[in-house]
Design a protein around this motif. Sequence first.
Motif, PDB file in Angstrom:
ATOM      1  N   TYR A   1       1.115  11.908   0.328  1.00  0.00           N
ATOM      2  CA  TYR A   1       0.526  12.932   0.979  1.00  0.00           C
ATOM      3  C   TYR A   1       0.836  14.460   0.707  1.00  0.00           C
ATOM      4  O   TYR A   1       2.277  14.496   0.371  1.00  0.00           O
ATOM      5  CB  TYR A   1       0.612  12.947   2.690  1.00  0.00           C
TER       6      TYR A   1
ATOM      7  N   ARG B   1      -2.586   0.483  -4.648  1.00  0.00           N
ATOM      8  CA  ARG B   1      -2.121  -0.791  -3.922  1.00  0.00           C
ATOM      9  C   ARG B   1      -1.344  -1.619  -4.931  1.00  0.00           C
ATOM     10  O   ARG B   1      -1.461  -1.526  -6.266  1.00  0.00           O
ATOM     11  CB  ARG B   1      -3.600  -1.549  -3.637  1.00  0.00           C
TER      12      ARG B   1
ATOM     13  N   GLN C   1       0.317   2.516  17.062  1.00  0.00           N
ATOM     14  CA  GLN C   1      -0.957   2.351  16.631  1.00  0.00           C
ATOM     15  C   GLN C   1      -1.796   1.538  17.430  1.00  0.00           C
ATOM     16  O   GLN C   1      -1.396   0.455  18.262  1.00  0.00           O
ATOM     17  CB  GLN C   1      -1.110   1.829  15.248  1.00  0.00           C
TER      18      GLN C   1
ATOM     19  N   THR D   1      -7.442  -9.798   5.225  1.00  0.00           N
ATOM     20  CA  THR D   1      -5.920  -9.621   4.835  1.00  0.00           C
ATOM     21  C   THR D   1      -5.873  -8.179   4.505  1.00  0.00           C
ATOM     22  O   THR D   1      -4.563  -7.564   4.281  1.00  0.00           O
ATOM     23  CB  THR D   1      -5.869 -10.287   3.623  1.00  0.00           C
ATOM     24  N   VAL D   2      -7.050  -7.365   4.876  1.00  0.00           N
ATOM     25  CA  VAL D   2      -6.804  -6.007   4.522  1.00  0.00           C
ATOM     26  C   VAL D   2      -6.489  -4.983   5.804  1.00  0.00           C
ATOM     27  O   VAL D   2      -7.302  -4.995   6.528  1.00  0.00           O
ATOM     28  CB  VAL D   2      -7.911  -5.426   3.687  1.00  0.00           C
ATOM     29  N   TRP D   3      -5.320  -4.627   5.977  1.00  0.00           N
ATOM     30  CA  TRP D   3      -5.119  -3.963   7.357  1.00  0.00           C
ATOM     31  C   TRP D   3      -4.777  -2.281   6.844  1.00  0.00           C
ATOM     32  O   TRP D   3      -5.270  -1.623   7.409  1.00  0.00           O
ATOM     33  CB  TRP D   3      -3.962  -4.283   7.994  1.00  0.00           C
ATOM     34  N   ASN D   4      -4.415  -2.064   5.467  1.00  0.00           N
ATOM     35  CA  ASN D   4      -3.748  -0.586   5.283  1.00  0.00           C
ATOM     36  C   ASN D   4      -4.851  -0.204   4.578  1.00  0.00           C
ATOM     37  O   ASN D   4      -5.061  -0.231   3.292  1.00  0.00           O
ATOM     38  CB  ASN D   4      -2.623  -0.913   4.555  1.00  0.00           C
ATOM     39  N   THR D   5      -5.752   0.572   5.362  1.00  0.00           N
ATOM     40  CA  THR D   5      -6.704   1.319   4.768  1.00  0.00           C
ATOM     41  C   THR D   5      -6.411   2.836   4.866  1.00  0.00           C
ATOM     42  O   THR D   5      -5.338   3.130   5.791  1.00  0.00           O
ATOM     43  CB  THR D   5      -7.946   1.298   5.608  1.00  0.00           C
ATOM     44  N   GLU D   6      -6.862   3.553   4.233  1.00  0.00           N
ATOM     45  CA  GLU D   6      -6.457   5.108   4.348  1.00  0.00           C
ATOM     46  C   GLU D   6      -6.651   5.809   5.672  1.00  0.00           C
ATOM     47  O   GLU D   6      -7.378   5.328   6.710  1.00  0.00           O
ATOM     48  CB  GLU D   6      -7.598   5.933   3.326  1.00  0.00           C
ATOM     49  N   ALA D   7      -5.452   6.531   5.829  1.00  0.00           N
ATOM     50  CA  ALA D   7      -5.062   7.090   7.092  1.00  0.00           C
ATOM     51  C   ALA D   7      -5.510   8.712   6.880  1.00  0.00           C
ATOM     52  O   ALA D   7      -4.862   9.044   5.972  1.00  0.00           O
ATOM     53  CB  ALA D   7      -3.823   6.857   7.562  1.00  0.00           C
ATOM     54  N   PHE D   8      -6.134   9.205   7.861  1.00  0.00           N
ATOM     55  CA  PHE D   8      -6.391  10.681   7.622  1.00  0.00           C
ATOM     56  C   PHE D   8      -5.849  11.402   8.775  1.00  0.00           C
ATOM     57  O   PHE D   8      -5.977  10.999  10.026  1.00  0.00           O
ATOM     58  CB  PHE D   8      -8.050  10.842   7.688  1.00  0.00           C
TER      59      PHE D   8
ATOM     60  N   SER E   1       3.544   0.702   3.333  1.00  0.00           N
ATOM     61  CA  SER E   1       2.884  -0.079   4.526  1.00  0.00           C
ATOM     62  C   SER E   1       2.749  -1.434   3.863  1.00  0.00           C
ATOM     63  O   SER E   1       2.653  -1.763   2.663  1.00  0.00           O
ATOM     64  CB  SER E   1       1.823   0.348   5.210  1.00  0.00           C
TER      65      SER E   1
ATOM     66  N   TYR F   1       0.901  -1.148  -0.097  1.00  0.00           N
ATOM     67  CA  TYR F   1      -0.019  -0.018  -0.094  1.00  0.00           C
ATOM     68  C   TYR F   1       0.814   1.127   0.027  1.00  0.00           C
ATOM     69  O   TYR F   1       1.838   1.300   0.912  1.00  0.00           O
ATOM     70  CB  TYR F   1      -0.769  -0.137   1.061  1.00  0.00           C
TER      71      TYR F   1
ATOM     72  N   ARG G   1      -1.340  -2.316  18.659  1.00  0.00           N
ATOM     73  CA  ARG G   1      -1.219  -3.176  17.391  1.00  0.00           C
ATOM     74  C   ARG G   1       0.231  -2.713  16.756  1.00  0.00           C
ATOM     75  O   ARG G   1       0.498  -3.394  15.840  1.00  0.00           O
ATOM     76  CB  ARG G   1      -2.402  -2.564  16.572  1.00  0.00           C
TER      77      ARG G   1
ATOM     78  N   PHE H   1       6.543   7.102  12.914  1.00  0.00           N
ATOM     79  CA  PHE H   1       5.674   6.284  13.361  1.00  0.00           C
ATOM     80  C   PHE H   1       5.816   6.176  14.810  1.00  0.00           C
ATOM     81  O   PHE H   1       6.910   5.487  15.274  1.00  0.00           O
ATOM     82  CB  PHE H   1       5.419   5.035  12.915  1.00  0.00           C
TER      83      PHE H   1
ATOM     84  N   THR I   1       0.077  -5.252   4.667  1.00  0.00           N
ATOM     85  CA  THR I   1      -0.602  -5.944   5.339  1.00  0.00           C
ATOM     86  C   THR I   1       0.287  -6.518   6.550  1.00  0.00           C
ATOM     87  O   THR I   1       1.107  -7.126   6.385  1.00  0.00           O
ATOM     88  CB  THR I   1      -1.253  -7.003   4.480  1.00  0.00           C
TER      89      THR I   1
END
Lengths: 112, 118
Positions: free
Chosen positions: A36, A51, B48, B101-108, A93, A32, B55, B45, A95
């Motif tokens: 920004y 992705r 989280q 399997t999907v952990w990386n979603t959009e971060a705001f 990043s 991913y 996590r 980072f 998974t």
Amino acid sequence: GENVEQHPSTLSVQEGDSAVIKCTYSDSASNYFPWYKQELGKRPQLIIDIRSNVGEKKDQRIAVTLNKTAKHFSLHITETQPEDSAVYFCAASKTGRRALTFGSGTRLQVQP
Amino acid sequence: DAGVTQSPTHLIKTRGQQVTLRCSPISGHKSVSWYQQVLGQGPQFIFQYYEKEERGRGNFPDRFSARQFPNYSSELNVNALLLGDSALYLCASSSGTGGGTVWNTEAFFGQGTRLTVV
């Protein structure tokens, strides 16, 4: 851990020209890749992401390309405008790893 | 629809003191991450949290700690402040997933807390 390198650190273009910012990553498991934009004194704003199951994504004047074999991805901005002036960060990043690893940033200046 | 909110926006502390920074995520988002951004660099980072559990943790000393509350808001605490802790502290909110399997979603990101240690 993951390492993301970003080039160039500064980029100056004339209004209407294209701008390209490049990033490389070290962890082949990364899947991913968001970009920004951060204006002075403001929060980073997500402008586009990609992705690993696609090679290119476009949103109006902005596009991102991904080369998984070479482990690099690029941001392309066409027909630049003065309001595109900002610092741009790439990130990666994967998974299972909950963190974004950011590049060092590119300061883009669009000259009117 | 409110975005990510952080408080306070600015803070000045003396070396050795302790500080608590606060973050409220986007409504419906269950994941909160903390990042430190030193002037001229990309965000680094720190932590989280998802569903009130840690996590992930970055390469920061034990002086840094965090927690997430039942309403998904979060606090970042830094003890024994050093001059080098001066930075913009950013909170990022994402929906995340509880599994699969999907952990990386959009971060705001929130607007950040500018911490100055003197």
